[in-house]
Design an enzyme around this catalytic site. Sequence first.
Site, PDB file in Angstrom:
ATOM      1  N   GLY A  49      -0.946   5.816   4.899  1.00  0.00           N
ATOM      2  CA  GLY A  49      -1.085   4.431   4.704  1.00  0.00           C
ATOM      3  C   GLY A  49      -2.863   4.286   4.809  1.00  0.00           C
ATOM      4  O   GLY A  49      -3.698   5.016   4.862  1.00  0.00           O
ATOM      5  N   GLN A  54     -10.726  -0.763   3.712  1.00  0.00           N
ATOM      6  CA  GLN A  54     -10.877   0.279   4.326  1.00  0.00           C
ATOM      7  C   GLN A  54     -11.762   1.201   3.550  1.00  0.00           C
ATOM      8  O   GLN A  54     -12.451   2.378   3.466  1.00  0.00           O
ATOM      9  CB  GLN A  54      -9.939   1.583   5.100  1.00  0.00           C
ATOM     10  N   CYS A  96      -6.445   6.667  12.656  1.00  0.00           N
ATOM     11  CA  CYS A  96      -6.780   5.812  11.628  1.00  0.00           C
ATOM     12  C   CYS A  96      -7.722   6.498  10.895  1.00  0.00           C
ATOM     13  O   CYS A  96      -8.381   6.675  11.438  1.00  0.00           O
ATOM     14  CB  CYS A  96      -7.419   4.555  12.181  1.00  0.00           C
ATOM     15  N   LEU A  97      -7.916   6.106   9.634  1.00  0.00           N
ATOM     16  CA  LEU A  97      -8.616   7.432   8.905  1.00  0.00           C
ATOM     17  C   LEU A  97     -10.127   6.408   9.364  1.00  0.00           C
ATOM     18  O   LEU A  97     -11.025   7.461   8.295  1.00  0.00           O
ATOM     19  CB  LEU A  97      -7.977   7.106   7.298  1.00  0.00           C
ATOM     20  N   HIS A 138       0.039  -1.713  11.416  1.00  0.00           N
ATOM     21  CA  HIS A 138      -1.472  -0.730  11.714  1.00  0.00           C
ATOM     22  C   HIS A 138      -1.891  -1.630  10.129  1.00  0.00           C
ATOM     23  O   HIS A 138      -3.167  -1.677  10.143  1.00  0.00           O
ATOM     24  CB  HIS A 138      -1.208   0.954  11.553  1.00  0.00           C
ATOM     25  N   GLU A 139      -1.589  -1.481   8.718  1.00  0.00           N
ATOM     26  CA  GLU A 139      -2.161  -1.566   7.586  1.00  0.00           C
ATOM     27  C   GLU A 139      -2.342  -2.921   7.408  1.00  0.00           C
ATOM     28  O   GLU A 139      -3.261  -3.834   7.494  1.00  0.00           O
ATOM     29  CB  GLU A 139      -1.553  -1.445   6.501  1.00  0.00           C
ATOM     30  N   HIS A 142      -5.689  -4.663   9.388  1.00  0.00           N
ATOM     31  CA  HIS A 142      -6.285  -4.035   8.186  1.00  0.00           C
ATOM     32  C   HIS A 142      -6.759  -5.197   7.722  1.00  0.00           C
ATOM     33  O   HIS A 142      -8.503  -5.824   7.386  1.00  0.00           O
ATOM     34  CB  HIS A 142      -6.575  -2.706   7.860  1.00  0.00           C
TER      35      HIS A 142
END
Length: 175
Positions: A49, A54, A96-97, A138-139, A142
Site C-alpha cells: 500500500g 508518503q 511502513c515504507l 493503515h493507509e 496516513h
Amino acid sequence: MTDANLLPILFVPDPRLRAKAKPVQPADPRIPALAERMLATMYKAPGIGLAAPQVGEMLRLVVVDVRPDEKRDPIVLVNPEIVALSKELSTREEGCLSLPNQFADVTRPARVKVRWTDLTGAKREVEADGLLAACLQHELDHLDGVLFVDHISALKRNMLLRKLAKELKAKERDQ
Ligand code: K1U
Ligand code: ZN
C-alpha cells in the site's frame, strides 16, 4: 514505467507524514498519472500500500495491492472513507515504507467497510478482512497523519523511533 517515474518516499520525522491530507477535487487531471507513479513506487519498494502523503502529495489518495507477488491487482482509492468497523479486533505485524525496517504488532478492528471513488469517477465499496482490512486502515490513517506506531504502547513506540533515527543516520553517513 521507468525508474525516473518513481517517487521518493518520505521518512519519519518528516512533518508531512503528520499532516491531514486534503480531499481530491472531482476530475482533478493530475490524479491518474499520480496514482500510476504511486503504484510503480509501491511495487518497487516493495509494499502492499502507499498513501499520497508518503510521497509528499497532501491529497486523499491511496493505492493498494495486497498480493504483489501474484498477478497484479491494484486498487486506486480516491477520497476513501471508513463506513463501518467491526467490534472484533485482530492483531498482526505491520511495517511502513516511511519507517523502513521497523515492525510491530498492531491491534485493529478485524473487518472494515471502505467507500471511495475510482479513477472513472464511479463510487466503490469493499468489505475487507485479513491483510486487506489492516492495510486499508493503515493507509487511511496516513491521510490523517496517523502512523502504525500510534497504535502501540509509548514504550515500544519510543524504542522503535529511536532505532529508526539511528539507522537512518547511519545510512546517511555511509552514503
Ligand atoms: O503504507 C505503507 O507504508 C505500506 C505498508 C503497508 C502495510 C503493511 C503491513 C500491514 C499493513 C499495511 C507496507 O507495504 S510495508 C511492506 C510490506 O508489508 C510488504 C512488502 C512486500 C510484500 C509483502 C508485504
Ligand atoms: Zn505506512
